[in-house]
Scaffold this active site. Structure first.
Site, PDB file in Angstrom:
ATOM      1  N   GLU A   1      56.821  70.683  -5.367  1.00 26.44           N
ATOM      2  CA  GLU A   1      56.917  69.530  -5.922  1.00 26.44           C
ATOM      3  C   GLU A   1      57.935  68.943  -6.597  1.00 26.44           C
ATOM      4  OE1 GLU A   1      52.880  68.832  -8.074  1.00 26.44           O
ATOM      5  OE2 GLU A   1      54.200  68.045  -9.920  1.00 26.44           O
TER       6      GLU A   1
ATOM      7  N   ARG B   1      51.625  61.991 -18.346  1.00 22.93           N
ATOM      8  CA  ARG B   1      52.654  62.558 -17.524  1.00 22.93           C
ATOM      9  C   ARG B   1      52.827  63.949 -17.521  1.00 22.93           C
ATOM     10  NH1 ARG B   1      54.501  57.880 -14.969  1.00 22.93           N
ATOM     11  NH2 ARG B   1      54.759  55.982 -16.460  1.00 22.93           N
TER      12      ARG B   1
ATOM     13  N   HIS C   1      49.245  62.763 -11.463  1.00 20.11           N
ATOM     14  CA  HIS C   1      48.287  62.933 -12.642  1.00 20.11           C
ATOM     15  C   HIS C   1      46.836  62.603 -12.357  1.00 20.11           C
ATOM     16  CE1 HIS C   1      52.575  62.998 -13.887  1.00 20.11           C
ATOM     17  NE2 HIS C   1      52.780  61.571 -13.347  1.00 20.11           N
TER      18      HIS C   1
ATOM     19  N   ASP D   1      43.766  68.877  -3.238  1.00 18.81           N
ATOM     20  CA  ASP D   1      42.750  69.527  -2.224  1.00 18.81           C
ATOM     21  C   ASP D   1      43.428  69.797  -0.922  1.00 18.81           C
ATOM     22  OD1 ASP D   1      40.988  70.118  -4.295  1.00 18.81           O
ATOM     23  OD2 ASP D   1      39.438  68.627  -3.669  1.00 18.81           O
TER      24      ASP D   1
ATOM     25  N   SER E   1      62.139  62.181 -12.768  1.00 21.96           N
ATOM     26  CA  SER E   1      62.039  62.390 -14.214  1.00 21.96           C
ATOM     27  C   SER E   1      61.646  63.519 -14.535  1.00 21.96           C
ATOM     28  CB  SER E   1      61.293  61.194 -14.839  1.00 21.96           C
ATOM     29  OG  SER E   1      60.036  61.291 -14.565  1.00 21.96           O
TER      30      SER E   1
ATOM     31  N   TYR F   1      64.350  56.567 -13.497  1.00 19.50           N
ATOM     32  CA  TYR F   1      64.647  57.196 -12.062  1.00 19.50           C
ATOM     33  C   TYR F   1      65.877  57.301 -11.402  1.00 19.50           C
ATOM     34  CZ  TYR F   1      59.549  56.904 -12.851  1.00 19.50           C
ATOM     35  OH  TYR F   1      58.366  56.961 -13.358  1.00 19.50           O
TER      36      TYR F   1
HETATM   37  C1  DQA Z   1      57.710  60.618 -10.826  1.00 15.64           C
HETATM   38  C2  DQA Z   1      56.958  60.651 -12.148  1.00 15.64           C
HETATM   39  C3  DQA Z   1      55.567  60.194 -12.225  1.00 15.64           C
HETATM   40  O1  DQA Z   1      54.907  60.202 -13.438  1.00 15.64           O
HETATM   41  C4  DQA Z   1      55.711  58.351 -11.886  1.00 15.64           C
HETATM   42  O2  DQA Z   1      54.339  58.210 -11.675  1.00 15.64           O
HETATM   43  C5  DQA Z   1      56.418  58.391 -10.740  1.00 15.64           C
HETATM   44  C6  DQA Z   1      57.742  59.035 -10.478  1.00 15.64           C
HETATM   45  C7  DQA Z   1      58.961  61.043 -10.666  1.00 15.64           C
HETATM   46  O3  DQA Z   1      59.392  61.343  -9.693  1.00 15.64           O
HETATM   47  O4  DQA Z   1      59.547  61.165 -11.676  1.00 15.64           O
HETATM   48  O5  DQA Z   1      56.182  57.334 -10.023  1.00 15.64           O
HETATM   49  O6  DQA Z   1      56.911  61.282  -9.834  1.00 15.64           O
END
Ligand code: DQA
Length: 152
Positions: A98, A111, A80, A87, A102, A22
């Site tokens: 969105e 994921r 996920h 909704d 990562s 991250y």
């Molecule tokens: C995330 C990716 C998600 O799978 C994970 O649970 C996160 C961070 C990301 O910003 O890469 O908490 O949303």
């Protein structure tokens, strides 16, 4: 134009949590960088982070009541799993981008799927903290284009 930047569970730990995935930039620094971009674009930003699904659902509904024009959202792990957040985004019919720090598509199988992406105008993943800036710029351009078309 008003934009709400929403961050889901554990993102308050950015900068400390799995930095190899991250990155080292803390959430407050991401917010500070976004404020600079927002003033360049002439848009008003608000921020919220929550570890609770229902609080995020409430914030999305409240955004509509507050006259917010669009959402930048990192639903984190709820991406996920959360039909409720999906909704809510669909329900308010606000344009949403969105964002994931990562590349969720290159990580564990669980994921790869996003329940929320199909109700967003698009998804940015894998570009680290910079992704928030691209998400904001893309959202503002989308809203501006839509407004221009509606007027023309
Ligand atoms: C995330 C990716 C998600 O799978 C994970 O649970 C996160 C961070 C990301 O910003 O890469 O908490 O949303």
């Amino acid at each position: 134009m008003k934009i709400l930047v929403l961050n889901g569970p554990n993102l308050q730990l950015l900068g400390r949590r799995k930095v190899e995935v991250y990155g080292v930039v803390p959430l407050h620094e991401i917010e500070a960088r976004l404020r600079v971009v927002a003033s360049e674009l002439g848009v008003e930003l608000s921020f919220m982070q929550s570890n609770h699904e229902g609080v995020i659902v409430d914030a999305i509904a409240q955004a509509l009541a507050d006259g917010v024009d669009g959402l930048v959202i990192n639903p984190a792990a709820y991406t996920h799993t959360s039909v409720a957040i999906r909704d809510a985004i669909e329900g308010v019919r606000l344009p949403a981008v969105e964002i994931h720090l990562s590349n969720i598509h290159a990580r564990e199988g669980f994921r790869h799927d996003s329940l929320t992406a199909p109700v967003c105008i698009g998804q940015i993943a894998g570009l680290g903290a910079d992704g928030y800036e691209w998400a904001l710029r893309a959202l503002v351009r989308y809203i501006n284009n839509k407004t221009t078309k509606a007027q023309g």
